[in-house]
Enzyme design. Structure first.
Site, PDB file in Angstrom:
ATOM      1  N   HIS A 216       0.847  -1.206   0.000  1.00  6.82           N
ATOM      2  CA  HIS A 216       0.000   0.000   0.000  1.00  6.82           C
ATOM      3  C   HIS A 216       0.881   1.254   0.000  1.00  6.82           C
ATOM      4  O   HIS A 216       0.621   2.206  -0.734  1.00  6.82           O
ATOM      5  CB  HIS A 216      -0.876   0.055   1.263  1.00  6.82           C
ATOM      6  CG  HIS A 216      -1.915  -1.023   1.366  1.00  6.82           C
ATOM      7  ND1 HIS A 216      -2.078  -1.794   2.493  1.00  6.82           N
ATOM      8  CD2 HIS A 216      -2.863  -1.446   0.485  1.00  6.82           C
ATOM      9  CE1 HIS A 216      -3.081  -2.634   2.321  1.00  6.82           C
ATOM     10  NE2 HIS A 216      -3.572  -2.457   1.100  1.00  6.82           N
TER      11      HIS A 216
ATOM     12  N   SER B   8      -2.905  -7.553   3.197  1.00  8.09           N
ATOM     13  CA  SER B   8      -3.114  -7.432   4.650  1.00  8.09           C
ATOM     14  C   SER B   8      -3.459  -8.804   5.240  1.00  8.09           C
ATOM     15  O   SER B   8      -3.009  -9.141   6.337  1.00  8.09           O
ATOM     16  CB  SER B   8      -4.262  -6.463   4.946  1.00  8.09           C
ATOM     17  OG  SER B   8      -3.983  -5.198   4.408  1.00  8.09           O
TER      18      SER B   8
ATOM     19  N   LYS C  22     -17.677  -6.023   8.049  1.00  8.93           N
ATOM     20  CA  LYS C  22     -16.415  -6.764   8.247  1.00  8.93           C
ATOM     21  C   LYS C  22     -16.020  -6.689   9.712  1.00  8.93           C
ATOM     22  O   LYS C  22     -16.365  -5.731  10.401  1.00  8.93           O
ATOM     23  CB  LYS C  22     -15.304  -6.137   7.396  1.00  8.93           C
ATOM     24  CG  LYS C  22     -15.234  -6.675   5.983  1.00  8.93           C
ATOM     25  CD  LYS C  22     -13.919  -6.280   5.338  1.00  8.93           C
ATOM     26  CE  LYS C  22     -13.821  -6.766   3.903  1.00  8.93           C
ATOM     27  NZ  LYS C  22     -12.591  -6.297   3.248  1.00  8.93           N
TER      28      LYS C  22
ATOM     29  N   ARG D 127      -2.012  -6.216  -8.355  1.00  6.05           N
ATOM     30  CA  ARG D 127      -0.898  -7.121  -8.056  1.00  6.05           C
ATOM     31  C   ARG D 127      -0.796  -8.228  -9.094  1.00  6.05           C
ATOM     32  O   ARG D 127       0.188  -8.361  -9.793  1.00  6.05           O
ATOM     33  CB  ARG D 127      -1.081  -7.752  -6.664  1.00  6.05           C
ATOM     34  CG  ARG D 127      -0.910  -6.773  -5.522  1.00  6.05           C
ATOM     35  CD  ARG D 127      -1.413  -7.345  -4.231  1.00  6.05           C
ATOM     36  NE  ARG D 127      -2.837  -7.667  -4.356  1.00  6.05           N
ATOM     37  CZ  ARG D 127      -3.627  -8.009  -3.363  1.00  6.05           C
ATOM     38  NH1 ARG D 127      -3.140  -8.138  -2.158  1.00  6.05           N
ATOM     39  NH2 ARG D 127      -4.904  -8.254  -3.552  1.00  6.05           N
TER      40      ARG D 127
HETATM   41  O1  PNS Z   1      -8.874  -2.795   0.244  1.00  9.53           O
HETATM   42  P1  PNS Z   1     -10.146  -3.323  -0.320  1.00  9.53           P
HETATM   43  O2  PNS Z   1     -10.967  -3.979   0.756  1.00  9.53           O
HETATM   44  O3  PNS Z   1      -9.914  -4.211  -1.509  1.00  9.53           O
HETATM   45  O4  PNS Z   1     -10.982  -2.030  -0.837  1.00  9.53           O
HETATM   46  C1  PNS Z   1     -12.242  -2.177  -1.454  1.00  9.53           C
HETATM   47  C2  PNS Z   1     -12.931  -0.828  -1.611  1.00  9.53           C
HETATM   48  C3  PNS Z   1     -13.007  -0.094  -0.280  1.00  9.53           C
HETATM   49  C4  PNS Z   1     -12.189   0.022  -2.599  1.00  9.53           C
HETATM   50  C5  PNS Z   1     -14.362  -1.102  -2.171  1.00  9.53           C
HETATM   51  O5  PNS Z   1     -14.991  -2.093  -1.400  1.00  9.53           O
HETATM   52  C6  PNS Z   1     -15.251   0.136  -2.179  1.00  9.53           C
HETATM   53  O6  PNS Z   1     -15.035   1.062  -2.934  1.00  9.53           O
HETATM   54  N1  PNS Z   1     -16.259   0.135  -1.299  1.00  9.53           N
HETATM   55  C7  PNS Z   1     -17.167   1.263  -1.112  1.00  9.53           C
HETATM   56  C8  PNS Z   1     -18.555   0.929  -1.664  1.00  9.53           C
HETATM   57  C9  PNS Z   1     -18.641   1.229  -3.139  1.00  9.53           C
HETATM   58  O7  PNS Z   1     -18.339   2.311  -3.585  1.00  9.53           O
HETATM   59  N2  PNS Z   1     -19.093   0.232  -3.943  1.00  9.53           N
HETATM   60  C10 PNS Z   1     -19.210   0.405  -5.369  1.00  9.53           C
HETATM   61  C11 PNS Z   1     -17.983  -0.052  -6.122  1.00  9.53           C
HETATM   62  S1  PNS Z   1     -17.977  -1.810  -6.220  1.00  9.53           S
END
Ligand code: PNS
Length: 173
Positions: free
Chosen positions: A16, A127, A40, A89
């Site tokens: 990150h 993570s 979560k 990745r």
């Molecule tokens: O680190 P992560 O858990 O892979 O991040 C995922 C994240 C936070 C980028 C994604 O879950 C997100 O954008 N969530 C907010 C809800 C949202 O906007 N959903 C629409 C896009 S799928």
């Protein structure tokens, strides 16, 4: 141009951090945005994760660290960000990330998703991998900032043994 870098960051890894550093060279400002996700059960609270990220970026003067809930594009709009920054990745990331980028595009035409290829040395790193290693007592100092490694080990430190119980009182019949 302002970019937001959204994620769970539970906890922040060197992968990150690499994306944040490289994003800071490309954009005027990078906002690292920790998602408040009630569905979560994270290892660290949002506030702890924000503190861990802030402590990891003192050398970068164009980073902001914040938390958000709800849709990423809505948060991007509030922050006047034009870009959602994500790291890629491996191939398996691509499917999920592309779906997310396409979904976000249907929600907002103005916001672009920009992917940075993760540096090769971090291509396996997540993570979850870090937490799994730490849980079984393995070394994680090469995977996360040092202050984060200390906090993770504290979470998985074995509990001290319970105080010795007093001998049962003798009963006299
Ligand atoms: O680190 P992560 O858990 O892979 O991040 C995922 C994240 C936070 C980028 C994604 O879950 C997100 O954008 N969530 C907010 C809800 C949202 O906007 N959903 C629409 C896009 S799928």
């Amino acid at each position: 141009m302002i970019a937001i870098y959204p994620g769970s960051f539970d906890p922040i890894t060197l992968g990150h951090l690499d994306i944040i550093q490289r994003g800071c060279r490309l954009f005027d400002r990078v906002i690292v945005a920790v998602l408040r996700n009630p569905s979560k059960s994270p290892l660290f609270t949002v506030e702890e994760r924000i503190a861990q990220i802030r402590q990891s970026v003192p050398h970068l003067d164009n980073v902001e660290v914040d938390a958000f809930g709800g849709l990423t594009v809505e948060y991007a709009r509030i922050k006047n960000a034009q870009v959602i920054l994500r790291g890629l990745r491996v191939l398996s990331d691509f499917e999920k990330e592309l779906q997310m980028a396409h979904t976000n595009k249907t929600l907002s035409q103005e916001i672009e998703t920009v992917f940075l290829a993760t540096s090769t040395e971090h291509s396996f790193l997540s993570s979850s991998v870090v937490k799994e290693i730490a849980k079984f007592g393995g070394s994680i100092e090469h995977l996360v900032p040092s202050h984060v490694a200390v906090e993770i080990f504290r979470c998985y430190a074995p509990l001290p043994p319970p105080p010795a119980s007093h001998p049962l009182p003798l009963t006299m019949d």
